[in-house]
Design an enzyme around this catalytic site. Structure first.
Site, PDB file in Angstrom:
ATOM      1  N   ASP A  26       0.882  -1.175   0.000  1.00 15.06           N
ATOM      2  CA  ASP A  26       0.000   0.000   0.000  1.00 15.06           C
ATOM      3  C   ASP A  26       0.919   1.224   0.000  1.00 15.06           C
ATOM      4  OD1 ASP A  26      -2.260   1.751   0.705  1.00 15.06           O
ATOM      5  OD2 ASP A  26      -1.349   1.785   2.697  1.00 15.06           O
ATOM      6  N   ASP A  28      -0.208   5.154   0.888  1.00 15.35           N
ATOM      7  CA  ASP A  28      -0.461   6.172   1.919  1.00 15.35           C
ATOM      8  C   ASP A  28      -0.560   5.553   3.307  1.00 15.35           C
ATOM      9  OD1 ASP A  28      -2.358   7.504  -0.632  1.00 15.35           O
ATOM     10  OD2 ASP A  28      -0.699   8.605   0.261  1.00 15.35           O
ATOM     11  N   GLY A  68     -10.317   7.379  -1.473  1.00 11.12           N
ATOM     12  CA  GLY A  68     -10.344   8.133  -2.725  1.00 11.12           C
ATOM     13  C   GLY A  68     -10.618   9.606  -2.458  1.00 11.12           C
ATOM     14  N   GLY A  69      -9.720  10.459  -2.968  1.00 11.16           N
ATOM     15  CA  GLY A  69      -9.856  11.893  -2.698  1.00 11.16           C
ATOM     16  C   GLY A  69     -11.121  12.497  -3.278  1.00 11.16           C
ATOM     17  N   GLU A  71     -13.941  10.943  -3.964  1.00 10.19           N
ATOM     18  CA  GLU A  71     -15.073  10.413  -3.192  1.00 10.19           C
ATOM     19  C   GLU A  71     -15.155  11.104  -1.825  1.00 10.19           C
ATOM     20  OE1 GLU A  71     -12.713   8.801  -4.733  1.00 10.19           O
ATOM     21  OE2 GLU A  71     -13.670   7.427  -6.179  1.00 10.19           O
ATOM     22  N   HIS A  95      -9.978  18.194  -7.244  1.00 13.67           N
ATOM     23  CA  HIS A  95      -9.045  17.129  -6.894  1.00 13.67           C
ATOM     24  C   HIS A  95      -7.750  17.254  -7.696  1.00 13.67           C
ATOM     25  CE1 HIS A  95      -7.502  12.917  -6.602  1.00 13.67           C
ATOM     26  NE2 HIS A  95      -7.749  13.211  -5.335  1.00 13.67           N
ATOM     27  N   THR A 137      -4.590   5.795  -4.072  1.00 13.71           N
ATOM     28  CA  THR A 137      -4.211   7.103  -4.607  1.00 13.71           C
ATOM     29  C   THR A 137      -3.876   6.981  -6.083  1.00 13.71           C
ATOM     30  OG1 THR A 137      -2.942   9.096  -4.125  1.00 13.71           O
ATOM     31  CG2 THR A 137      -1.719   7.010  -4.030  1.00 13.71           C
ATOM     32  N   ASN A 141       0.583  10.720  -7.722  1.00 16.26           N
ATOM     33  CA  ASN A 141       1.023  10.839  -6.326  1.00 16.26           C
ATOM     34  C   ASN A 141       2.094   9.804  -5.984  1.00 16.26           C
ATOM     35  OD1 ASN A 141      -0.720  12.937  -5.910  1.00 16.26           O
ATOM     36  ND2 ASN A 141      -2.245  11.756  -4.773  1.00 16.26           N
TER      37      ASN A 141
HETATM   38  C1  XBP Z   1      -5.256   6.226   0.754  1.00 16.77           C
HETATM   39  C2  XBP Z   1      -6.420   6.926   0.176  1.00 16.77           C
HETATM   40  C3  XBP Z   1      -6.193   8.047  -0.807  1.00 16.77           C
HETATM   41  C4  XBP Z   1      -5.413   9.185  -0.137  1.00 16.77           C
HETATM   42  C5  XBP Z   1      -5.548  10.479  -0.904  1.00 16.77           C
HETATM   43  O1  XBP Z   1      -4.720   5.423  -0.270  1.00 16.77           O
HETATM   44  O2  XBP Z   1      -7.548   6.561   0.483  1.00 16.77           O
HETATM   45  O3  XBP Z   1      -7.474   8.503  -1.209  1.00 16.77           O
HETATM   46  O4  XBP Z   1      -6.003   9.440   1.148  1.00 16.77           O
HETATM   47  O5  XBP Z   1      -5.086  10.290  -2.234  1.00 16.77           O
HETATM   48  P1  XBP Z   1      -3.880   4.040   0.099  1.00 16.77           P
HETATM   49  P2  XBP Z   1      -6.041  10.731  -3.465  1.00 16.77           P
HETATM   50  O6  XBP Z   1      -4.692   2.915  -0.497  1.00 16.77           O
HETATM   51  O7  XBP Z   1      -2.542   4.237  -0.556  1.00 16.77           O
HETATM   52  O8  XBP Z   1      -3.761   3.940   1.610  1.00 16.77           O
HETATM   53  O9  XBP Z   1      -6.530  12.130  -3.151  1.00 16.77           O
HETATM   54  O10 XBP Z   1      -5.146  10.656  -4.673  1.00 16.77           O
HETATM   55  O11 XBP Z   1      -7.152   9.712  -3.486  1.00 16.77           O
HETATM   56 MG    MG Z   2      -2.935   3.230   3.313  1.00 22.29          MG
END
Ligand code: XBP
Ligand code: MG
Length: 243
Positions: A26, A28, A68-69, A71, A95, A137, A141
């Site tokens: 993963d 973030d 999802g940003g 969403e 976004h 993400t 990013n």
């Molecule tokens: C975490 C998420 C992403 C980020 C923001 O992703 O839910 O939406 O918070 O990035 P991961 P975006 O699966 O890597 O933990 O604004 O590009 O969605």
């Molecule tokens: Mg994560």
């Protein structure tokens, strides 16, 4: 009372990792503590768009249940009693601006890889293990973060990379993990998913992939009872390997 991780003790975590044909990361919260930068980037985009929205840490922690940003913005907008109408195109533009701010913030170097990540990537490559990324993400990013942390040629070390907009359903749906398994042509049991959130744990578990959790800032108190092992961070693996 949160049930402890089901099966193995941290001492076996190093063995679980070593025995996998592929490690699926993963992004973030797992590779780096990026969510504070995402939160700042959202707030910069709102201010630049003339919206009087400000997500503090408490609000963002709640909003992070929505993956999802785009969403997440829609979910927040829907909760506003009085809000100017925002079309999907408006949200996509907001976004896009947020993503540009995120890249600028990452470029300042204030978001290093979490402890143990670089060492694990190096050790896995030396063992001939395959590496993959399964994230919600965007590719932009991922590239901003890993170009800064690992250099411009970072992608050469990964056999498969699947991002949020590559699939119909984001985590906790298993789509990104199923796509990775198909690309690697591996069975779920040959892999280990490395995650930080309950949504990520659910997504990988729905793809029948064993999960190693590294606790992160925003998801520390999530329920990880379905994980094979829970660590504070990946540097614990190194310590275990030295014993
Ligand atoms: C975490 C998420 C992403 C980020 C923001 O992703 O839910 O939406 O918070 O990035 P991961 P975006 O699966 O890597 O933990 O604004 O590009 O969605
Ligand atoms: Mg994560």
């Amino acid at each position: 009372m949160q049930a402890e991780a089901a099966t193995i003790a941290p001492s076996s975590a190093a063995e679980l990792i070593r025995n996998a044909a592929a490690l699926i990361f993963d992004v973030d919260g797992t590779l780096a503590e990026t969510e504070e930068l995402h939160r700042r980037a959202f707030n910069l985009a709102f201010a630049g768009h003339g919206l009087d929205w400000h997500w503090d840490r408490a609000a963002y922690k709640d909003l992070l249940r929505v993956t999802g940003g785009k969403e997440r913005i829609r979910a927040f907008h829907t909760r506003q009693w009085i809000a100017s109408p925002l079309s999907d195109a408006d949200i996509a533009e907001l976004h896009r601006i947020k993503t540009a701010h995120f890249a600028e913030l990452v470029e300042t170097g204030c978001c290093p890889l979490r402890p143990g990540v670089a060492d694990l990537l190096t050790a896995a490559k030396a063992r001939g293990q395959r590496l993959a990324i399964a994230t919600t993400t965007s590719h932009g990013n991922i590239d901003a973060l890993l170009s800064r942390a690992l250099g411009a040629r970072w992608a050469a070390d990964f056999d498969a990379i699947v991002a949020g907009d590559d699939v119909r359903h984001k985590k906790p749906a298993p789509d990104v993990y199923l796509d990775i398994l198909a690309r690697l042509k591996l069975a779920p049991s040959d892999c280990v998913a490395i995650e930080d959130s309950a949504n990520g744990l659910i997504a990988a578990s729905r793809a029948s992939i064993p999960v190693l959790i590294t606790r992160s800032m925003y998801f520390r108190d999530d329920d990880f009872s379905a994980a094979r092992v829970v660590l504070d961070d990946l540097s614990e693996l190194d310590a275990k390997q030295k014993n």
